[in-house]
Structure formats: C-alpha cells, structure tokens
Design a protein around this motif. Sequence first.
Motif, short mmCIF file in Angstrom:
data_model
loop_
_atom_site.label_atom_id
_atom_site.label_comp_id
_atom_site.label_asym_id
_atom_site.label_seq_id
_atom_site.Cartn_x
_atom_site.Cartn_y
_atom_site.Cartn_z
N LEU A 123 17.45 28.35 69.97
CA LEU A 123 16.72 27.95 71.18
C LEU A 123 17.54 28.22 72.43
O LEU A 123 17.23 27.70 73.51
CB LEU A 123 16.38 26.46 71.11
CG LEU A 123 15.57 25.98 69.91
CD1 LEU A 123 15.37 24.47 69.97
CD2 LEU A 123 14.24 26.70 69.82
N SER A 124 18.59 29.02 72.30
CA SER A 124 19.55 29.22 73.39
C SER A 124 18.94 29.82 74.65
O SER A 124 19.40 29.54 75.76
CB SER A 124 20.71 30.10 72.93
OG SER A 124 21.39 29.48 71.87
N GLU A 125 17.91 30.65 74.49
CA GLU A 125 17.35 31.32 75.67
C GLU A 125 16.89 30.33 76.73
O GLU A 125 17.06 30.55 77.92
CB GLU A 125 16.19 32.24 75.25
CG GLU A 125 15.67 33.06 76.40
CD GLU A 125 14.60 34.07 75.98
OE1 GLU A 125 14.08 34.74 76.88
OE2 GLU A 125 14.29 34.17 74.78
N PHE A 126 16.29 29.23 76.31
CA PHE A 126 15.83 28.20 77.24
C PHE A 126 16.53 26.87 76.95
O PHE A 126 15.92 25.81 76.99
CB PHE A 126 14.31 28.04 77.15
CG PHE A 126 13.56 29.29 77.51
CD1 PHE A 126 13.49 29.72 78.82
CD2 PHE A 126 12.96 30.05 76.52
CE1 PHE A 126 12.81 30.88 79.15
CE2 PHE A 126 12.28 31.22 76.84
CZ PHE A 126 12.21 31.64 78.16
N LEU A 129 16.19 23.73 79.32
CA LEU A 129 14.89 23.07 79.22
C LEU A 129 14.78 22.28 77.91
O LEU A 129 14.35 21.13 77.90
CB LEU A 129 13.76 24.09 79.32
CG LEU A 129 12.34 23.56 79.16
CD1 LEU A 129 12.03 22.55 80.27
CD2 LEU A 129 11.34 24.69 79.16
N HIS A 130 15.17 22.91 76.80
CA HIS A 130 15.11 22.23 75.50
C HIS A 130 15.96 20.97 75.50
O HIS A 130 15.52 19.92 75.01
CB HIS A 130 15.56 23.16 74.37
CG HIS A 130 14.58 24.24 74.07
ND1 HIS A 130 13.32 24.01 73.58
CD2 HIS A 130 14.68 25.59 74.19
CE1 HIS A 130 12.69 25.15 73.40
NE2 HIS A 130 13.48 26.13 73.78
#
Length: 146
Positions: A123-126, A129-130
């Motif tokens: 989930l590193s791209e966002f 937000l996460h």
Amino acid sequence: MSTLERTYGDGKRPPPVKVLSGQLRAAGIRGAVDSGEGYMIRAGRGRSLRVSLVWMQGTVLEVQLDRNTVLLMDETGTFAVQGVNNIPKGKPCLLPGKYVMVMGVVQAVSPEPVIRAVKMADLSEFAALHRQMWKLEVEELQQVLA
C-alpha cells in the motif's frame, strides 16, 4: 474443510476483522485457536469481539526471509508476520519502509502478536492516506461487528 469453515457451517470463512497490534497484545480470554474461536479483543465502549482471522496494516521494519518472517509496526506497536515466503505476489512487499496490509490467522498475542499470513499487498503508493485512515477504518468495522 478448515476449522474456520467448520465454525461457520456454510463452508465460508468468517470475514477478517480489522485490528491494531495493541488490541491483540492486550487480548483476553482465548478459545482454542484450532476450534476457530480465536482471541477476545476490546472493541471500544466496553465491547469485546472474538477474532481469529485479522486484517492489519503497518510499515515493514525487518525482513527475515530465512525465517519466513517479517516484522511490521502500526501506530500501537510491532507485530510479526509468518509464512511470508508462501504468499503469492507477497515478495514485492518485503522491503523495509514499505507500508503493507496483511490478512492472516492469529497465532499468538503475547509477548508480541504473531500472524500467519494468507495475503499481503503493498500500500506504499498512498501510504500517507492509508496510515491516516487505518485507525478510523478499524474503529468503524469493530463498532459494526461488536
């Protein structure tokens, strides 16, 4: 048929429960894990929730491929994830600093939570937000389930 499937009778697994590592670390009375009962966590407002299959998120701190384990940290502490070498498409997640989600079966809660992974995703791209939303997602789901 797995013990989780036997617990629900209809052949379906119970849905994973979103939890924080601190909730598992403080888990109370435990049923027999192989019976599908799992661990009791505090779900807020004096409620409890029994969990065995969990969904967690955290930052990769340490990777030990020779031990088939990765150490993650969420906002409430660290937790270990076992079985990472067996997860399809899981290897790209296994780098320190990556923000990942993991679904798996709770193996232990003390002294540190240990999860046997069923699924992992990067989930590193966002990640910002996460991370920001995760605690709210956990609280919301637990309110619905408890």
